[in-house]
Scaffold this motif. Structure first.
Motif, PDB file in Angstrom:
ATOM      1  N   VAL A 140       6.525   4.655   5.926  1.00 15.25           N
ATOM      2  CA  VAL A 140       5.534   5.780   5.320  1.00 15.25           C
ATOM      3  C   VAL A 140       4.096   4.633   5.500  1.00 15.25           C
ATOM      4  O   VAL A 140       3.628   5.419   5.187  1.00 15.25           O
ATOM      5  N   SER A 141       4.456   3.588   6.386  1.00 16.82           N
ATOM      6  CA  SER A 141       3.302   2.888   6.478  1.00 16.82           C
ATOM      7  C   SER A 141       2.633   2.462   7.512  1.00 16.82           C
ATOM      8  O   SER A 141       3.238   3.487   8.393  1.00 16.82           O
ATOM      9  N   GLU A 142       1.538   1.835   7.559  1.00 14.61           N
ATOM     10  CA  GLU A 142       0.643   2.392   8.001  1.00 14.61           C
ATOM     11  C   GLU A 142       1.020   1.280   9.654  1.00 14.61           C
ATOM     12  O   GLU A 142       0.967   1.855  11.175  1.00 14.61           O
ATOM     13  N   LEU A 193       9.808   2.797   2.494  1.00 21.62           N
ATOM     14  CA  LEU A 193       7.945   1.921   3.236  1.00 21.62           C
ATOM     15  C   LEU A 193       8.116   1.182   3.929  1.00 21.62           C
ATOM     16  O   LEU A 193       6.364   2.256   4.365  1.00 21.62           O
ATOM     17  N   HIS A 233       2.523   6.483  -2.575  1.00 26.13           N
ATOM     18  CA  HIS A 233       4.153   6.792  -3.579  1.00 26.13           C
ATOM     19  C   HIS A 233       4.762   6.201  -4.774  1.00 26.13           C
ATOM     20  O   HIS A 233       6.155   6.556  -5.245  1.00 26.13           O
ATOM     21  N   GLU A 277       0.621  -1.108   0.088  1.00 27.47           N
ATOM     22  CA  GLU A 277       0.139   0.124  -0.069  1.00 27.47           C
ATOM     23  C   GLU A 277       1.054   1.284   0.370  1.00 27.47           C
ATOM     24  O   GLU A 277       0.894   2.496  -0.577  1.00 27.47           O
ATOM     25  N   SER A 278       2.172   0.802   0.717  1.00 24.78           N
ATOM     26  CA  SER A 278       3.189   2.882   1.265  1.00 24.78           C
ATOM     27  C   SER A 278       3.418   2.567  -0.428  1.00 24.78           C
ATOM     28  O   SER A 278       3.939   3.605  -1.485  1.00 24.78           O
TER      29      SER A 278
END
Length: 455
Positions: free
Chosen positions: A352-354, A349, A336, A331-332
């Motif tokens: 910047v991920s959940e 990654l 991006h 998803e990241s």
């Protein structure tokens, strides 16, 4: 004086952007005839790369190199080899999911299918630790410390050594290195810069838009030509003008997936190994893995705990944590992609991920509770002692190649064909470092014992 390096090349006031057509190039580096073999019916050129790494002697030696815990402590903990295989498997999943997403929006070249991306990423992952010396990451520090005693500030970096093996020294039958495709080499290049560039950025002599790319260096002096070949075929965005030793390019987007696969595996697996080495308590491990589980999964894990099936519970949570992390990284990547193609993403990654926070906690707890245990520290201390004294012994050949002792060392290091003049000192030093870093833990320890008379 602070010199600004360009964030990216500007063409007609429009920032240059990488494209998937070039980024997936299967042009090969190192072949003496520089031709690209046609893919076989059921085997792509990327598949060939996977086999070349898998069957290489440098990869096989990873079976006897420390990951974190001492080899032989128990049969469960991971070695560099098992870690690399796990990273390759996670990388394959990341590459396939990203490939399917890119194919779904017609972003892939017509001749590329999603499984090609899976193979490229998994192959880069398979090789990601191939340049690491014996005794874990402490081996790198041990080598640099030993060299400094001889007045040398020669840096040693496992990533750069890995690129050297793949492009120059690894099992060469004709040409140089393993003769891999540009796409795989690009995905492997986690730090696509030379040591001098990385040093100048850290010292503030150069301004760089993305410290992630040059936190370490991944290109040795003798491998600059290979790196330039890879960058030109893939269309990587240059960070500097091509002059001197200060070379740097932006990362290949798939290198972010390779990095993520490694981060997922070691952060999660080191916690699992910590439990099975009886370092971490079960309730602590449950707490660390809970953020990765759904409510129903937590209930099942707690049921296993009630039934005292703690080992099965940790296996279960580890598998779920890896799967959830894979989905978060993909998803990241989707969010991006434009920044990745523009060389503008400044964080990993994972970061910047959940799942950035729970994954970071795994790492921080491992630093505090796993990496500082007595057994781990003993391995690191042994590495300093063994590698340090081996280098002290071998430096006689590097510095005084004409002495009687040096001629014997040359035979041990298989360096008798190298010139024995002062001008060739750097070549002898690099040859010695190739030999030292290629050692397994057992071979390094056995060589040390033979040279010192210890049994």
């Amino acid at each position: 004086m602070l010199v600004s390096a360009p964030h990216a090349l500007i063409i007609g006031n429009v920032p240059q952007k990488m494209n998937w057509e070039q980024l997936l190039s299967d042009a090969r580096w190192g072949s003496s005839h520089q031709s690209t073999a046609a893919p076989q019916k059921h085997r792509s050129n990327y598949d060939r790369d996977y086999g070349r790494i898998l069957f290489s002697s440098a990869f096989r030696r990873l079976q006897d190199k420390t990951q974190v815990f001492p080899l032989g402590r128990n049969d469960y903990v991971r070695t560099r080899l098992t870690h690399s295989l796990e990273v390759a498997h996670v990388g394959s999943s990341l590459g396939m999911l990203v490939g399917e997403w890119l194919a779904g929006k017609d972003a892939l070249p017509a001749h590329i299918i999603p499984s090609d991306l899976a193979t490229i990423v998994s192959t880069a992952c398979l090789a990601h630790d191939i340049g690491n010396p014996p005794f874990g990451h402490s081996g790198e520090d041990a080598i640099e410390t030993a060299l400094s005693r001889h007045g040398l500030s020669h840096p040693f970096e496992g990533n750069a050594q890995g690129f050297r093996i793949l492009t120059r020294t690894g099992d060469s039958m004709e040409g140089k290195g393993l003769k891999l495709t540009a796409a795989v080499l690009g995905a492997f290049m986690k730090y696509p810069c030379t040591q001098s560039y990385s040093f100048n950025v850290k010292q503030g002599f150069l301004s760089h838009p993305n410290t992630l790319e040059c936190k370490k260096f991944g290109i040795g002096v003798q491998e600059r030509g290979a790196a330039a070949f890879v960058a030109s075929r893939l269309g990587l965005i240059p960070r500097t003008e091509a002059k001197g030793n200060d070379l740097c390019w932006c990362r290949h987007p798939l290198a972010f997936l390779m990095e993520a696969a490694d981060d997922i595996c070691y952060r999660i697996a080191d916690i699992e190994d910590g439990f099975f080495s009886r370092i971490l308590r079960f309730d602590h491990v449950m707490e660390l893995f809970h953020p990765f589980l759904t409510l129903s999964q937590r209930e099942y894990a707690e049921d296993l705990a009630v039934r005292r099936e703690e080992d099965s519970c940790v296996h279960y949570m580890r598998a779920l944590a890896i799967g959830r992390s894979i989905r978060a990284v993909v998803e990241s990547f989707k969010v991006h992609e434009d920044r990745l193609l523009g060389g503008c993403l400044e964080k990993s990654l994972i970061d910047v991920s959940e799942l950035a926070t729970p994954l970071d906690r795994l790492y921080q707890d491992a630093i505090r509770d796993v990496y500082q245990t007595q057994d781990v520290i003993q391995v690191e201390a042994m590495g300093y002692k063994v590698l340090g004294e081996l280098i002290d012994f071998f430096m006689e050949w590097v510095d005084n190649p004409g002495s009687g002792q040096a001629r014997k060392v040359a035979i041990l290091l298989q360096g008798t064909l190298l010139p024995a003049d002062e001008e060739s000192r750097e070549k002898r030093l690099i040859h010695m470092l190739d030999y030292i870093s290629g050692m397994t833990d057992s071979f390094a320890l056995e060589t040390y014992r033979k040279l010192t008379g210890i049994r």
